[in-house]
Write an enzyme that holds these catalytic residues in place. Sequence first.
Site, mmCIF file in Angstrom:
data_model
loop_
_atom_site.group_PDB
_atom_site.id
_atom_site.type_symbol
_atom_site.label_atom_id
_atom_site.label_comp_id
_atom_site.label_asym_id
_atom_site.label_seq_id
_atom_site.Cartn_x
_atom_site.Cartn_y
_atom_site.Cartn_z
ATOM 1 N N ASP A 87 21.028 11.875 -36.437
ATOM 2 C CA ASP A 87 19.991 12.139 -37.453
ATOM 3 C C ASP A 87 19.088 13.258 -36.929
ATOM 4 O OD1 ASP A 87 19.031 10.064 -39.966
ATOM 5 O OD2 ASP A 87 17.593 11.624 -39.368
ATOM 6 N N SER B 221 27.529 10.209 -54.558
ATOM 7 C CA SER B 221 26.487 9.624 -55.421
ATOM 8 C C SER B 221 27.033 9.502 -56.837
ATOM 9 C CB SER B 221 25.260 10.546 -55.446
ATOM 10 O OG SER B 221 24.357 10.113 -56.447
ATOM 11 N N TYR C 71 21.794 19.117 -55.740
ATOM 12 C CA TYR C 71 22.215 17.815 -55.192
ATOM 13 C C TYR C 71 23.463 17.309 -55.919
ATOM 14 C CZ TYR C 71 21.814 12.857 -53.834
ATOM 15 O OH TYR C 71 22.056 11.589 -53.358
ATOM 16 N N LYS D 271 27.247 16.514 -54.331
ATOM 17 C CA LYS D 271 27.867 15.182 -54.352
ATOM 18 C C LYS D 271 29.200 15.223 -55.103
ATOM 19 C CE LYS D 271 24.870 13.147 -51.801
ATOM 20 N NZ LYS D 271 25.246 12.607 -50.490
ATOM 21 N N THR E 287 14.959 4.250 -51.532
ATOM 22 C CA THR E 287 14.876 4.836 -50.177
ATOM 23 C C THR E 287 13.951 6.054 -50.257
ATOM 24 O OG1 THR E 287 16.660 6.411 -50.511
ATOM 25 C CG2 THR E 287 17.312 4.217 -49.735
#
Length: 247
Positions: A34, A138, A151, A155, A186
């Site tokens: 990370d 996603s 995004y 995906k 999240t």
Amino acid sequence: MSTKIALVTGAASGLGLASATKLAQSGHHLCLVDIDAAGLEKAAQHIRNLGSEAVTFCADLGQAENCQEAINSAIEAFGQIDTLCNIAAVMLPARTTDMAQSAFETTLAVNLAAPFYLMQAALPHLIDAHGSIVNVASAVGISAQAYNAAYCATKAGLIQMTKSLAMEYIHEPIRINAVAPGGMMTPLARNMMNVENPDPGLLARTTPLRGLVEMDDVADMVAFLASEKARGHHGSCIVIDKGMCAG
Ligand SMILES: NC(=O)c1ccc[n+]([C@@H]2O[C@H](COP(=O)([O-])OP(=O)(O)OC[C@H]3O[C@@H](n4cnc5c(N)ncnc54)[C@H](O)[C@@H]3O)[C@@H](O)[C@H]2O)c1
């Protein structure tokens, strides 16, 4: 049960941490990757408390050379990799005309280029180990969302990248799959609130009518796809979205 090694990106938070936890509970040692150094150390301690070994590699995966280094760090620590879970991502929603070039480029680098470079570096080790790859895409890579073009494109791209590699390696002892979750609570998902004056009618198109997806359910699927129980899965994209993409 023989110990297996999993490398999980995005392991400091959210689904990455939940998936690393499930993998530790199913007997894996972990290489946790990370950009968030403090989160990574907490995650490593959590995994060690579960009785598994954990090493960390802190880096920006948006820099291609760090992807090779991440794989090297797992090999140096454990001598093998059985599972690569590409979970790190950014979501920087904006009206298309407002989107900064740097935000667009970061989204492509972290969400699409990094999984490619990580898979490229890991493939020889994963084939040696008869291992697996799990890419987290996603639901909006299937059913697109307004104000989120970069995004959604990454995906959708990751789903096709998964399938393309599954075809390329169809004769090799490796399984390559993807998971496409719907909305989970999240830090990444909260970024959707940063769009100024969005059209509520457009946002409603991807509002989950049955509520958010439980992160634990998605992490269970990541661990399942990583395991030999998923021997029938290769080139699959498993949607877990409480019906969001159904209509
Ligand atoms: N939360 C949702 O609603 C949702 C829905 C569908 C898919 N997903 C996917 O689930 C995955 C996990 O996301 P999450 O929701 O748990 O978000 P999160 O923000 O909790 O976790 C993302 C992690 O990626 C790390 N990361 C970001 N940029 C990085 C970089 N340049 N290098 C290395 N690490 C970096 C972050 O530090 C963080 O720990 C992502 O692939 C995301 O696209 C999330």
